[in-house]
Structure formats: C-alpha cells, structure tokens
Design a protein around this motif. Structure first.
Motif, PDB file in Angstrom:
ATOM      1  N   ALA A  13      45.144  51.734  36.435  1.00  0.00           N
ATOM      2  CA  ALA A  13      44.450  51.233  35.255  1.00  0.00           C
ATOM      3  C   ALA A  13      45.564  50.421  34.516  1.00  0.00           C
ATOM      4  N   PRO A  14      45.299  49.425  34.156  1.00  0.00           N
ATOM      5  CA  PRO A  14      46.381  48.772  32.894  1.00  0.00           C
ATOM      6  C   PRO A  14      46.031  49.346  31.745  1.00  0.00           C
ATOM      7  N   LEU A  15      47.026  49.731  30.934  1.00  0.00           N
ATOM      8  CA  LEU A  15      47.157  50.124  29.712  1.00  0.00           C
ATOM      9  C   LEU A  15      48.037  49.438  28.450  1.00  0.00           C
ATOM     10  N   GLY A  16      47.744  49.254  27.443  1.00  0.00           N
ATOM     11  CA  GLY A  16      48.258  48.270  26.525  1.00  0.00           C
ATOM     12  C   GLY A  16      48.765  49.430  25.460  1.00  0.00           C
ATOM     13  N   TYR A  17      49.946  49.169  25.073  1.00  0.00           N
ATOM     14  CA  TYR A  17      50.686  49.865  23.744  1.00  0.00           C
ATOM     15  C   TYR A  17      51.025  49.246  22.445  1.00  0.00           C
ATOM     16  N   MET A  18      50.764  49.620  21.194  1.00  0.00           N
ATOM     17  CA  MET A  18      51.331  48.947  20.195  1.00  0.00           C
ATOM     18  C   MET A  18      51.293  49.874  19.115  1.00  0.00           C
ATOM     19  N   ALA A  19      52.183  49.688  17.922  1.00  0.00           N
ATOM     20  CA  ALA A  19      52.102  50.629  16.944  1.00  0.00           C
ATOM     21  C   ALA A  19      51.557  49.946  15.729  1.00  0.00           C
ATOM     22  N   VAL A  20      50.476  50.707  15.153  1.00  0.00           N
ATOM     23  CA  VAL A  20      50.040  49.908  13.926  1.00  0.00           C
ATOM     24  C   VAL A  20      50.127  50.997  12.878  1.00  0.00           C
ATOM     25  N   ASN A  21      49.969  50.243  11.702  1.00  0.00           N
ATOM     26  CA  ASN A  21      49.755  51.116  10.241  1.00  0.00           C
ATOM     27  C   ASN A  21      48.469  51.426   9.953  1.00  0.00           C
ATOM     28  N   TYR A  22      48.192  52.481   9.165  1.00  0.00           N
ATOM     29  CA  TYR A  22      46.887  52.466   8.546  1.00  0.00           C
ATOM     30  C   TYR A  22      47.253  53.407   7.179  1.00  0.00           C
TER      31      TYR A  22
ATOM     32  N   SER B  88      52.150  55.385  10.428  1.00  0.00           N
ATOM     33  CA  SER B  88      51.885  54.504  11.675  1.00  0.00           C
ATOM     34  C   SER B  88      51.197  55.432  12.810  1.00  0.00           C
ATOM     35  N   ALA B  89      50.705  54.941  13.670  1.00  0.00           N
ATOM     36  CA  ALA B  89      49.900  55.288  14.566  1.00  0.00           C
ATOM     37  C   ALA B  89      50.249  54.581  16.060  1.00  0.00           C
ATOM     38  N   ALA B  90      50.054  55.142  16.933  1.00  0.00           N
ATOM     39  CA  ALA B  90      50.356  54.691  18.435  1.00  0.00           C
ATOM     40  C   ALA B  90      48.666  54.345  19.227  1.00  0.00           C
ATOM     41  N   VAL B  91      48.721  52.708  19.364  1.00  0.00           N
ATOM     42  CA  VAL B  91      47.459  52.516  19.831  1.00  0.00           C
ATOM     43  C   VAL B  91      47.598  52.264  21.274  1.00  0.00           C
ATOM     44  N   LEU B  92      46.734  52.903  21.987  1.00  0.00           N
ATOM     45  CA  LEU B  92      46.432  52.675  23.547  1.00  0.00           C
ATOM     46  C   LEU B  92      45.271  51.806  23.816  1.00  0.00           C
ATOM     47  N   GLY B  93      45.751  50.792  24.741  1.00  0.00           N
ATOM     48  CA  GLY B  93      44.457  50.061  25.081  1.00  0.00           C
ATOM     49  C   GLY B  93      43.970  50.273  26.335  1.00  0.00           C
ATOM     50  N   TYR B  94      42.716  50.554  26.731  1.00  0.00           N
ATOM     51  CA  TYR B  94      42.437  51.128  28.183  1.00  0.00           C
ATOM     52  C   TYR B  94      40.906  50.364  28.577  1.00  0.00           C
ATOM     53  N   ASP B  95      40.628  50.601  29.592  1.00  0.00           N
ATOM     54  CA  ASP B  95      39.342  50.155  30.121  1.00  0.00           C
ATOM     55  C   ASP B  95      38.644  51.165  30.350  1.00  0.00           C
ATOM     56  N   PRO B  96      37.313  51.433  29.917  1.00  0.00           N
ATOM     57  CA  PRO B  96      36.454  52.543  30.166  1.00  0.00           C
ATOM     58  C   PRO B  96      36.216  52.331  31.617  1.00  0.00           C
ATOM     59  N   GLY B  97      35.998  53.706  32.165  1.00  0.00           N
ATOM     60  CA  GLY B  97      35.818  53.977  33.532  1.00  0.00           C
ATOM     61  C   GLY B  97      36.681  53.988  34.612  1.00  0.00           C
ATOM     62  N   THR B  98      38.137  53.729  33.909  1.00  0.00           N
ATOM     63  CA  THR B  98      39.239  53.822  34.731  1.00  0.00           C
ATOM     64  C   THR B  98      39.935  55.188  34.473  1.00  0.00           C
ATOM     65  N   ILE B  99      41.232  55.219  35.167  1.00  0.00           N
ATOM     66  CA  ILE B  99      41.774  56.589  34.910  1.00  0.00           C
ATOM     67  C   ILE B  99      42.723  56.572  33.576  1.00  0.00           C
ATOM     68  N   GLY B 100      42.504  55.431  33.137  1.00  0.00           N
ATOM     69  CA  GLY B 100      43.310  55.453  31.568  1.00  0.00           C
ATOM     70  C   GLY B 100      42.444  55.965  30.553  1.00  0.00           C
ATOM     71  N   GLU B 101      41.121  56.093  30.803  1.00  0.00           N
ATOM     72  CA  GLU B 101      40.264  56.760  29.860  1.00  0.00           C
ATOM     73  C   GLU B 101      40.490  58.227  29.598  1.00  0.00           C
ATOM     74  N   PRO B 102      40.743  58.440  28.035  1.00  0.00           N
ATOM     75  CA  PRO B 102      40.874  59.673  27.940  1.00  0.00           C
ATOM     76  C   PRO B 102      39.536  60.561  27.725  1.00  0.00           C
ATOM     77  N   PRO B 103      39.689  62.004  27.911  1.00  0.00           N
ATOM     78  CA  PRO B 103      38.541  62.928  27.665  1.00  0.00           C
ATOM     79  C   PRO B 103      38.218  62.923  26.293  1.00  0.00           C
ATOM     80  N   VAL B 104      36.720  62.731  25.979  1.00  0.00           N
ATOM     81  CA  VAL B 104      36.302  62.760  24.458  1.00  0.00           C
ATOM     82  C   VAL B 104      36.155  64.525  24.247  1.00  0.00           C
ATOM     83  N   THR B 105      36.776  64.889  23.094  1.00  0.00           N
ATOM     84  CA  THR B 105      36.072  66.341  22.825  1.00  0.00           C
ATOM     85  C   THR B 105      34.896  66.492  21.839  1.00  0.00           C
ATOM     86  N   GLU B 106      34.808  65.277  20.996  1.00  0.00           N
ATOM     87  CA  GLU B 106      33.612  65.364  20.239  1.00  0.00           C
ATOM     88  C   GLU B 106      33.424  63.846  19.877  1.00  0.00           C
ATOM     89  N   GLY B 107      32.072  63.809  19.872  1.00  0.00           N
ATOM     90  CA  GLY B 107      31.446  62.330  19.615  1.00  0.00           C
ATOM     91  C   GLY B 107      31.291  61.787  20.945  1.00  0.00           C
TER      92      GLY B 107
END
Lengths: 367, 231
Positions: A87-96, A105-124
């Motif tokens: 699974a390709p994964l993108g990274y960048m640092a952003v501000n909020y 700052s926060a770390a942004v990870l870009g992934y494709d749904p349905g791949t091993i890059g998808e993190p498990p959601v605990t809520e929502g």
C-alpha cells in the motif's frame, strides 16, 4: 513467621523502608514510562502499520520526509519486492490552529481505503473514496485540538489551507513526534504538491507485507524492516540512546539503592541473629526469615508503586499537552521483577555476614 | 532423660602471643543426671566462658566436653546448632528476648526453630508461663515486661524444647531475692524432676547454696569444689 511478626510490630520502621522501596520503584517506573512515551511519540503510528517492511526512495536515506515515489516506482516496488500485499502511503506535516489560538503541527498520512495502509477506526466511520475532504484523527490529535468526530478543522501547508471534516477517531499514536491524522492519498497528493497531474510523486513510502522483504532493493527503491524504519526517524536514534541510558541507570541505581537498603537492614539485626543462633537456629533458618521479610516489604513497595505510576499516567493523559509517558505490561513486569530481585540480592549479599555472626554475642559480655 | 557431662582439661585462650588471655585453664569436672551445679567466682574468673563452651557458643582451645560420651567441642556448623537447639537451654544474663515478640511468641520461636508441632508447643509455652507466674503477661511484648518478667520469660524459653542441659548465666541478677529464690527453685525442680543437668553461674551465694554442688573459679581455674549442705 518471625520476619512477618517483626513487620507487624515495627510498623513505622517497615513503613519507612516500604516508602523508600515505593519511591524508588515509582522513580524507576516513571523513567521507563517516559522512555516508552518518548518512543511512542516518535512513531507509534509507524510501529502500528499493518506491514512487515517499508519501501523508501533509494535517494531518501530512509527518511520518510525526503522520500518521494513516482507511480512507476510504486509499481516496480509492488512487482519486484515479492510482497503479498502492499500500500503506497503519503506523508506530510501540516499546521492547524487549536481552539486557544495556538498553531500546532500534525502528521498527515495519505492512504487508499481497502489497503493495508488503512488504519482501524475506533469511533465514527472509515473514509470512503468519496471522502476527499474527510479526515480520520488520532485521539491524541483530538485531545490536543479539543475537537471531536463531526467537527471541522483547517489544515495548512505552505500557503494553502483546506477544511476537513473529522469522520472517525483512531488510536494509532503519534508520527514523527506529532499527533497523526489520516486522509485519502489523492487528497494528500493535492495538498502536498498542489496537483494530481501525471509525474507528481504519488507516495512517500510503500507498506509491504510478506516474508523476507527487509533489505530488498530495486531500481529507485529500498525496503527495510519496521524497526529499522523506526530507528531512522529523524532524531530517534539519538533519543533512543538517551532513553536507554536513562533506563539502564534507573534500573542500576534504583536496584542498587534497594539492594543496599536491605543489606544494611540485615546487618542491623546482628544482635538478634546472634541470639537466634545461640538458641540453636541455623543460618538457613535465619536467612529464610530475612528473605521473607525483604520480599514482603519489596512486594508491598512495588504493589503501591505500580498503580501509582499507572494513575500518574492516567492523570497526565488528561492534560491538553501531556508529557509523553506510556506504560506497557512489560515495563511493569520487568521493573517489578528487577526490583524484587535486587531486594533478594541485598539479603543474599548479607548472607555471608549472617553466617559469620557469632552466637557468643548473645552473652553480651565475656568473663 | 539421663544426661552425663564430663569436662576434661578445658582451656580457653583469647588472642595470641603476648596478648593471649587465659580465660579458662585446665578445668575438669563431671556431673550426674539430675544434678544442679552452681559455678561461682569473681568477675573475670572464666565462669561464663566455661558455660559458653559447654553450651556450644564458644570453641575450647583445648580439652574435651563430653555430653553423654560425645565430645561437643569438636562439633561445628549445623551439628553444633542442632546440639544447641535440642540439648541445651541457655538463660542469658541479658535475657536477650526478641523485643518485637510477645512473651508467648518468644517461646514459640524455639518451636519454629526446632520444627516442632505448633499446637503442642503452644500448650507447652502456656504451661511454662503459668509455672513461672507469667500467664497474665503472655501476650505482652518483651519491651512491655519488667526486668524480672523478662528474665522469667527467658527461663521459660530455655526450657521450651525440654533440653537435657540447662545453662543459666546470672538468672537472678534482675530479680528481688524472693522472686530469685522462686525462679531457682523452679529450675531445680525442672532439672531434678526430669533427670536433667543444671549449671548456674551466679554471684549470689544464697542462690548458689540451693545447688547440689558449688564449683568455685578463680583466674580461670577451678579452685574449690563444694557439695552443698542440702545436697
């Protein structure tokens, strides 16, 4: 029996000894907790990736920040690595901007749904390919920002700013010492490079799943294990050396203090040991009493220190900018076992002194 | 229970060369079962040193101490501990009770050390405390007892494992004369009733006269051997 009765009858004395053991245990646990916390802050999200290896651009020096992969390179990695899944994964640092106006700052990870890059959601809910402006936020991000699932947040990189709706909560931890948020890889690409045009890098790294992937390399890429990837996070190796040194010194000094304490405590009992020997007690019998006593006091101290450290951790978690601290079962078990061992060793070291105590001292004086 | 003690040419020298101190010089004597023997003499005459050697607390420099034909001067380590535990009941001058234990618990320590049955030991402890007038004080901590009470508990502790050899160092030092007499009478009764052997070091001639025999020591030597009038 004698050792136990002495603890019962000399409550103040043994409470003070127990207090020392508790404080030392607490200190050692906290040092370890801070070490583990720092490591988690460095990249728990990376450790949590559902992958066995991570492929980087071979010109990035194993830096996620500097690694940029073209669509062709990603295809080559997937084809040449022999990975079962990828699974390709993108990274960048952003501000909020936080509610209190502070820019973080926060770390942004870009992934494709349905791949091993998808993190498990605990809520929502998880992101769908249609959620171009959707965001999954780690609970650390939500706590630090004061936001919750359903809220919107503006993420900024360079001169661009874009509003996202938080659709799900994660418990993946920090990435590069920043709270992490996840978005679609296509959105990440747009934000980071301002375009999805062909020729634009499509990922920072590729997550790989399979056997024997670490160490593989091909044209324009190289793959390493997750632990190597973690150690190559900027600043982590230096930090880990410091943390490990702190842990070693914590164990060493804490253990020695407790060991020496019980050693001295045993030596103070020389007159009583003499009396017991004079009435026929063997060195082994006396030794067992001392050992039971040391174990009871050390167990008591550790039994207080462990929940105390855990409560401290829970308390720290409640503040908006918590000190990075984390405990694992291993930390508790190792620390407790080591300190108990040192208490026993303290008594064992005094064993020779116990054996050498002359029962004649029971007479008080010789004529 | 029938114990015989034979001490021959017993010597104890502390230190070496010019600094050597002859605490006990060539002492010999023998006892019969059921005897209660007093050892008297001025301070520094070697009587406590001799008692300590017979009790297995000190190793003689020379000589033999035969207890029922076994030379205990040659015992070491566990064998010596076993001898002290099973054969000897020692009443120390400084009583040496464990301060954080009650009177009864101080007695029960002996049973723990000996690995005896605790139920029987509790009954024995209560019986001894009763006999020595301490039944009401059995649950008092050693630190809460008076000097006389502590000394009586120490005597009870010495008798706890039913030893054949009862060694007593100045048992009446902290007791008034009436209580002292009562305690020595109890010890004599215990010794005679069970054919044990009692050796008592004392400065108190009134107490010494209650014994079957009096051994008098001076400068480490046995200088007189008197059979008491009552013996």
């Amino acid at each position: 029996m004698i050792g136990f009765l002495e603890i019962r009858r000399r409550k103040l004395q043994f409470a003070l000894v127990g207090l020392i053991v508790t404080l030392i245990s607490y200190l050692v646990l906290m040092i370890n907790g801070l070490g583990v916390g720092l490591n988690e802050q460095a990249g728990r999200a990376l450790r949590n990736f559902d992958a066995d290896a991570i492929a980087y651009s071979d010109r990035a020096g194993l830096s996620v920040i500097r690694s940029e992969l073209s669509a062709e390179t990603v295809e080559r990695i997937e084809a040449e690595s022999g990975a079962r899944e990828s699974a390709p994964l993108g990274y960048m640092a952003v501000n909020y901007t936080r509610n209190d106006g502070k820019v973080k700052s926060a770390a942004v990870l870009g992934y494709d749904p349905g791949t091993i890059g998808e993190p498990p959601v605990t809520e929502g809910r998880p992101l769908t390919p249609a959620d171009a402006d959707g965001l999954l936020a780690d609970r650390q991000f939500l706590r630090a920002s004061g936001l919750k699932v359903g809220d919107t947040v503006r993420l900024a990189i360079r001169l661009q700013e874009r509003e996202f709706t938080i659709v799900g909560e994660l418990n993946e931890g920090a990435f590069f010492f920043q709270p992490s948020v996840y978005m679609l890889r296509s959105t990440w690409q747009e934000m980071k490079y301002g375009t999805n045009a062909p020729g634009t890098p499509v990922a920072s790294v590729v997550l790989l799943k399979g056997d024997g992937l670490a160490g593989k390399r091909g044209a324009g890429w190289e793959a390493v294990s997750k632990s190597t990837a973690f150690a190559n996070i900027e600043g982590v190796s230096g930090q880990q050396s410091t943390v490990q040194a702190l842990q070693v010194f914590g164990y060493l000094i804490g253990g020695l203090v407790i060991g020496v304490f019980f050693y001295v405590l045993t030596l103070q009992k020389t007159p009583q040991i003499g009396v017991l020997k004079a009435v026929g007690a063997t060195t082994g019998f006396i030794f067992r009493q001392l050992l039971v006593q040391a174990l009871l006091v050390a167990l008591g101290g550790v039994a207080i220190a462990v929940p105390l450290a855990w409560l401290t951790n829970e308390g720290i978690k409640q503040v908006p900018d918590p000190v990075p601290i984390a405990f694992t079962t291993g930390t508790f078990v190792t620390t407790s076992a080591l300190l108990l061992l040192m208490a026993v060793l303290g008594v064992l070291f005094s064993g020779r002194q116990v054996a050498k105590v002359d029962p004649i001292i029971a007479l008080g004086q010789q004529q | 229970m029938s114990i015989r003690l034979k001490v021959e040419n017993l010597e104890k020298i502390y230190g070496e060369g010019e600094r050597a101190v002859h605490a006990v010089r060539g002492v010999s004597f023998a006892t019969e079962p059921g005897e209660f023997v007093a050892i008297v003499g001025p301070s520094g005459s070697g009587k406590t040193t001799m008692l300590a050697m017979i009790g297995g607390l000190l190793t003689p420099t020379r000589g033999t101490i035969e207890v029922n034909g076994r030379d205990i001067a040659r015992l070491r380590g566990k064998e010596l501990a076993e001898y002290r535990r099973q054969k000897v009941g020692f009443v120390f001058q400084a009583n040496n009770l464990l301060p954080y234990l009650t009177a009864r618990e101080n007695l029960l320590v002996m049973a723990r050390i000996n690995g005896s049955d605790l139920k029987a030991a509790r009954a024995r402890a209560d019986q001894l405390l009763e006999e020595l007038g301490l039944a009401a004080r059995r649950d008092a901590l050693a630190t809460e007892l008076s000097g006389g009470e502590r000394q009586r508990v120490a005597i009870a502790r010495a008798l706890m494992n039913d030893p054949e050899l009862v060694l007593v160092d100045e048992p009446t030092a902290s007791l008034d004369s009436a209580r002292g007499k009562q305690v020595v009478e109890s010890l004599i009764a215990e010794v005679k009733g069970r054919d044990k052997l009692g050796l008592m070091v004392t400065h108190d001639m009134a107490m010494a006269e209650m014994a079957d025999r009096v051994l008098e020591m001076h400068d480490g030597q046995l200088v007189a051997h008197t059979v008491a009038a009552r013996g």
